[in-house]
Design a protein around this motif. Structure first.
Motif, PDB file in Angstrom:
ATOM      1  N   GLY A 119       0.836  -1.202   0.000  1.00  9.96           N
ATOM      2  CA  GLY A 119       0.000   0.000   0.000  1.00  9.96           C
ATOM      3  C   GLY A 119       0.864   1.241   0.000  1.00  9.96           C
ATOM      4  N   GLN A 120       0.352   2.296   0.639  1.00  2.59           N
ATOM      5  CA  GLN A 120       1.093   3.551   0.751  1.00  2.59           C
ATOM      6  C   GLN A 120       1.715   3.638   2.133  1.00  2.59           C
ATOM      7  OE1 GLN A 120      -1.192   7.071  -0.055  1.00  2.59           O
ATOM      8  NE2 GLN A 120       0.607   8.341  -0.388  1.00  2.59           N
ATOM      9  N   ASN A 121       2.967   4.070   2.182  1.00  2.00           N
ATOM     10  CA  ASN A 121       3.698   4.118   3.432  1.00  2.00           C
ATOM     11  C   ASN A 121       3.635   5.494   4.078  1.00  2.00           C
ATOM     12  OD1 ASN A 121       4.852   1.339   3.219  1.00  2.00           O
ATOM     13  ND2 ASN A 121       5.745   2.212   1.353  1.00  2.00           N
ATOM     14  N   GLU A 122       4.094   5.600   5.305  1.00  2.00           N
ATOM     15  CA  GLU A 122       4.008   6.852   6.050  1.00  2.00           C
ATOM     16  C   GLU A 122       4.776   7.981   5.379  1.00  2.00           C
ATOM     17  OE1 GLU A 122       5.231   6.108  10.046  1.00  2.00           O
ATOM     18  OE2 GLU A 122       3.403   5.003  10.575  1.00  2.00           O
ATOM     19  N   ASP A 123       5.835   7.645   4.651  1.00  2.00           N
ATOM     20  CA  ASP A 123       6.609   8.682   3.968  1.00  2.00           C
ATOM     21  C   ASP A 123       6.039   9.062   2.615  1.00  2.00           C
ATOM     22  OD1 ASP A 123       7.188   6.469   2.445  1.00  2.00           O
ATOM     23  OD2 ASP A 123       9.370   6.543   2.741  1.00  2.00           O
ATOM     24  N   GLY A 124       4.886   8.478   2.272  1.00  2.00           N
ATOM     25  CA  GLY A 124       4.236   8.791   1.005  1.00  2.00           C
ATOM     26  C   GLY A 124       4.632   7.880  -0.137  1.00  2.00           C
ATOM     27  N   SER A 125       5.638   7.047   0.052  1.00  2.00           N
ATOM     28  CA  SER A 125       6.038   6.126  -1.008  1.00  2.00           C
ATOM     29  C   SER A 125       4.977   5.042  -1.193  1.00  2.00           C
ATOM     30  CB  SER A 125       7.388   5.480  -0.680  1.00  2.00           C
ATOM     31  OG  SER A 125       7.293   4.710   0.505  1.00  2.00           O
ATOM     32  N   VAL A 126       4.916   4.494  -2.393  1.00  2.00           N
ATOM     33  CA  VAL A 126       3.902   3.493  -2.735  1.00  2.00           C
ATOM     34  C   VAL A 126       4.577   2.174  -3.074  1.00  2.00           C
ATOM     35  CG1 VAL A 126       2.031   2.915  -4.326  1.00  2.00           C
ATOM     36  CG2 VAL A 126       2.320   5.274  -3.574  1.00  2.00           C
ATOM     37  N   ASP A 127       4.072   1.111  -2.472  1.00  2.00           N
ATOM     38  CA  ASP A 127       4.612  -0.222  -2.739  1.00  2.00           C
ATOM     39  C   ASP A 127       4.170  -0.714  -4.111  1.00  2.00           C
ATOM     40  OD1 ASP A 127       5.733  -0.357  -0.166  1.00  2.00           O
ATOM     41  OD2 ASP A 127       3.839  -1.087   0.678  1.00  2.00           O
ATOM     42  N   GLU A 128       4.872  -1.736  -4.611  1.00  2.00           N
ATOM     43  CA  GLU A 128       4.538  -2.354  -5.893  1.00  2.00           C
ATOM     44  C   GLU A 128       4.148  -3.812  -5.698  1.00  2.00           C
ATOM     45  OE1 GLU A 128       7.457   0.206  -8.894  1.00  2.00           O
ATOM     46  OE2 GLU A 128       8.041  -1.817  -8.257  1.00  2.00           O
ATOM     47  N   VAL A 129       3.218  -4.266  -6.532  1.00  2.53           N
ATOM     48  CA  VAL A 129       2.814  -5.664  -6.576  1.00  2.53           C
ATOM     49  C   VAL A 129       3.046  -6.151  -8.002  1.00  2.53           C
ATOM     50  CG1 VAL A 129       0.942  -7.325  -6.294  1.00  2.53           C
ATOM     51  CG2 VAL A 129       1.103  -5.351  -4.757  1.00  2.53           C
ATOM     52  N   VAL A 130       3.857  -7.178  -8.151  1.00  2.68           N
ATOM     53  CA  VAL A 130       4.214  -7.708  -9.469  1.00  2.68           C
ATOM     54  C   VAL A 130       3.360  -8.936  -9.761  1.00  2.68           C
ATOM     55  CG1 VAL A 130       6.059  -8.779 -10.830  1.00  2.68           C
ATOM     56  CG2 VAL A 130       6.584  -6.857  -9.291  1.00  2.68           C
ATOM     57  N   TYR A 131       2.819  -8.997 -10.967  1.00  3.83           N
ATOM     58  CA  TYR A 131       2.077 -10.188 -11.381  1.00  3.83           C
ATOM     59  C   TYR A 131       2.069 -10.294 -12.899  1.00  3.83           C
ATOM     60  CZ  TYR A 131      -1.690  -6.650 -11.649  1.00  3.83           C
ATOM     61  OH  TYR A 131      -2.432  -5.524 -11.911  1.00  3.83           O
ATOM     62  N   ALA A 132       1.811 -11.500 -13.390  1.00  8.53           N
ATOM     63  CA  ALA A 132       1.752 -11.737 -14.834  1.00  8.53           C
ATOM     64  C   ALA A 132       0.472 -11.136 -15.398  1.00  8.53           C
ATOM     65  CB  ALA A 132       1.797 -13.234 -15.115  1.00  8.53           C
ATOM     66  N   TRP A 133       0.507 -10.837 -16.708  1.00  8.91           N
ATOM     67  CA  TRP A 133      -0.672 -10.296 -17.352  1.00  8.91           C
ATOM     68  C   TRP A 133      -0.725 -10.742 -18.808  1.00  8.91           C
ATOM     69  CZ3 TRP A 133      -4.668  -8.830 -14.887  1.00  8.91           C
ATOM     70  CH2 TRP A 133      -5.706  -8.163 -15.553  1.00  8.91           C
ATOM     71  N   ARG A 134      -1.835 -11.322 -19.251  1.00  6.21           N
ATOM     72  CA  ARG A 134      -3.081 -11.327 -18.540  1.00  6.21           C
ATOM     73  C   ARG A 134      -3.147 -12.432 -17.505  1.00  6.21           C
ATOM     74  NH1 ARG A 134      -8.011  -9.345 -18.276  1.00  6.21           N
ATOM     75  NH2 ARG A 134      -7.527  -7.877 -19.910  1.00  6.21           N
ATOM     76  N   SER A 135      -3.813 -12.090 -16.372  1.00  2.54           N
ATOM     77  CA  SER A 135      -4.067 -13.066 -15.334  1.00  2.54           C
ATOM     78  C   SER A 135      -5.431 -12.730 -14.735  1.00  2.54           C
ATOM     79  CB  SER A 135      -2.950 -13.044 -14.288  1.00  2.54           C
ATOM     80  OG  SER A 135      -3.022 -14.174 -13.441  1.00  2.54           O
ATOM     81  N   PHE A 136      -5.683 -13.135 -13.505  1.00  6.03           N
ATOM     82  CA  PHE A 136      -6.986 -12.920 -12.888  1.00  6.03           C
ATOM     83  C   PHE A 136      -7.326 -11.437 -12.894  1.00  6.03           C
ATOM     84  CE2 PHE A 136      -9.518 -13.238  -8.679  1.00  6.03           C
ATOM     85  CZ  PHE A 136     -10.717 -13.275  -9.370  1.00  6.03           C
ATOM     86  N   GLU A 137      -8.471 -11.096 -13.489  1.00  6.35           N
ATOM     87  CA  GLU A 137      -8.787  -9.690 -13.724  1.00  6.35           C
ATOM     88  C   GLU A 137      -9.047  -8.891 -12.461  1.00  6.35           C
ATOM     89  OE1 GLU A 137     -12.629  -8.912 -15.698  1.00  6.35           O
ATOM     90  OE2 GLU A 137     -12.985 -11.056 -15.486  1.00  6.35           O
ATOM     91  N   ALA A 138      -9.242  -9.557 -11.327  1.00  3.80           N
ATOM     92  CA  ALA A 138      -9.438  -8.816 -10.077  1.00  3.80           C
ATOM     93  C   ALA A 138      -8.122  -8.293  -9.507  1.00  3.80           C
ATOM     94  CB  ALA A 138     -10.137  -9.698  -9.046  1.00  3.80           C
ATOM     95  N   TYR A 139      -6.987  -8.822  -9.969  1.00  4.22           N
ATOM     96  CA  TYR A 139      -5.705  -8.405  -9.410  1.00  4.22           C
ATOM     97  C   TYR A 139      -5.493  -6.885  -9.467  1.00  4.22           C
ATOM     98  CZ  TYR A 139      -3.973 -13.294  -9.212  1.00  4.22           C
ATOM     99  OH  TYR A 139      -3.781 -14.633  -8.927  1.00  4.22           O
ATOM    100  N   PRO A 140      -5.588  -6.255 -10.635  1.00  6.94           N
ATOM    101  CA  PRO A 140      -5.319  -4.810 -10.657  1.00  6.94           C
ATOM    102  C   PRO A 140      -6.307  -4.005  -9.820  1.00  6.94           C
ATOM    103  CG  PRO A 140      -6.190  -5.564 -12.773  1.00  6.94           C
ATOM    104  CD  PRO A 140      -5.852  -6.789 -11.983  1.00  6.94           C
ATOM    105  N   ILE A 141      -7.534  -4.489  -9.715  1.00  4.48           N
ATOM    106  CA  ILE A 141      -8.524  -3.782  -8.904  1.00  4.48           C
ATOM    107  C   ILE A 141      -8.144  -3.840  -7.432  1.00  4.48           C
ATOM    108  CG2 ILE A 141     -10.964  -3.650  -8.256  1.00  4.48           C
ATOM    109  CD1 ILE A 141     -11.598  -5.067 -10.927  1.00  4.48           C
TER     110      ILE A 141
END
Length: 383
Positions: A119-141
């Motif tokens: 998610g978003q951290n206290e310093d304002g930085s944003v985490d990343e989630v890596v996944y294959a695409w196309r894959s389960f369409e709910a992932y990006p949501i």
């Protein structure tokens, strides 16, 4: 007096500015919309079949239905920890019950993971989630709603994960990697050797989720078993569900398996009472009759193999499928094929510009699907 009061009120109404527009978080405008499988069109003289949601066409076992019917405490909240189900799952999987966290389907369990670790951290930085695409369409949501950024790595030409490219996509901001096996909607499954090699190259502080929603349908001898891997890799979380093989999609019950250094945090993020006592009792009854469940699953695997053989005989090219579905990489013709299927009272799941996913359904539905593929004007046999 009344006239004066009305005049004052009328004036106040005229002077009031327009109501403020209530807007959602900016991320909402960036998220794709989840498109559930649509029901089939009603065509006179044809039995309609829904092949668009990867549902099990077979009803739950009689023992499961009996467990549902015997539930009388609907007015009471369920056990928020699903203790009875976790205990039964612990015996079934040979893992500690404390390593299991239930959720509203495997998607609900995934939401808990993302909310906990990305998610978003206290310093304002944003985490990343890596996944294959196309894959389960709910992932990006789900990734976007958690406040993290999606890093989508294109699949290989055969529809499988490009694990080398996924390793290369991992950065200091990566907190979670999602592996979908078999991959929905394309079908290939990952092998144990592939996943172990991947885990050896990913930092141990990155959570690796092995999403095995369709694991019961896999017949590839070398396919990965996430539960076996999590015992040796503290950063692995396995996702499973009762929606597919067990035929309990409507009851929404799934779970994650991880070591207790992770589950202690997942329980904090878990939605209270997400799994109803109705769903819990049904899942337990299904587990206790697992051999019968797998007999039904095998009948669907047999149908999948019949469909695969039929498609190959017709000249269709498509990825290997280890789920309860097949993927036709039709590209720009995907929507056209879905509309053509609709004229035969079959609903399939089109991904415009990419392909069509077709669930394995009733025997009659699968036979009609093969006939559809034989007659499709843009199919491999078309002149």
């Amino acid at each position: 007096m009344t006239s004066t009061r009305n005049s004052i009120n009328d004036a106040a109404v005229q002077e009031d500015p327009s109501p403020a527009v209530i807007t959602p978080r900016p991320v909402m405008a960036k998220l794709p919309k989840y498109a559930a499988g649509k029901p089939p069109a009603v065509i006179e003289g044809l039995q309609p079949f829904k092949l668009s949601s990867n549902e099990n066409p077979l009803p739950p076992l009689p023992e499961v239905l009996a467990a549902i019917h015997s539930q009388h405490n609907i007015q009471r909240y369920p056990d928020p920890l699903s203790t009875a189900l976790r205990t039964e799952l612990g015996r079934f999987l040979d893992v500690p019950a404390e390593d299991i966290v239930t959720g509203a389907g495997s998607l609900g369990a995934l939401v808990q993971i993302l909310q906990t670790f990305a998610g978003q951290n206290e310093d304002g930085s944003v985490d990343e989630v890596v996944y294959a695409w196309r894959s389960f369409e709910a992932y990006p949501i789900m990734v976007g709603l958690a406040g993290a950024d999606s890093v989508q790595v294109p699949n290989r030409e055969d529809g499988s994960h490009d694990l080398e490219a996924m390793v290369a996509a991992v950065t200091e901001r990566t907190r979670v990697v999602l592996l979908c096996t078999p991959n929905n909607p394309t079908g290939p499954a990952l092998t144990t050797a592939q996943v172990e090699d991947f885990l050896s190259k990913v930092p141990s502080d990155v959570v690796v989720v092995i999403d095995e929603a369709y694991t019961e349908f896999v017949r590839e001898p070398e396919a990965v078993d996430g539960v076996s891997l999590y015992r040796n890799y503290p950063n692995v979380i396995v996702l499973r569900t009762f929606s597919k093989a067990h035929g309990l999609a409507n009851l929404r019950v799934g779970y994650s398996v991880a070591n207790q250094r992770l589950t202690q945090h997942l329980r904090v993020a878990a939605t209270p009472f997400a799994v109803s006592s109705l769903a819990e009792d049904a899942a337990i009854a299904s587990l206790k009759h697992y051999e019968q469940v797998m007999e039904r699953v095998q009948s669907l695997v047999d149908e999948r193999e019949r469909v695969v053989a039929g498609l190959k005989d017709l000249g269709w090219k498509f990825p290997e499928s280890q789920g309860n579905f097949v993927w036709l990489p039709l590209g720009d013709d995907a929507q056209d094929f879905a509309e053509f299927a609709g004229t035969q009272a079959l609903s399939v799941r089109a991904f415009p510009g990419e392909g069509v996913r077709v669930s394995i359904g009733e025997v009659e539905a699968n036979t009609r699907f093969l006939a559809l593929c034989a007659s499709y004007p843009k199919g491999p046999g078309a002149s």
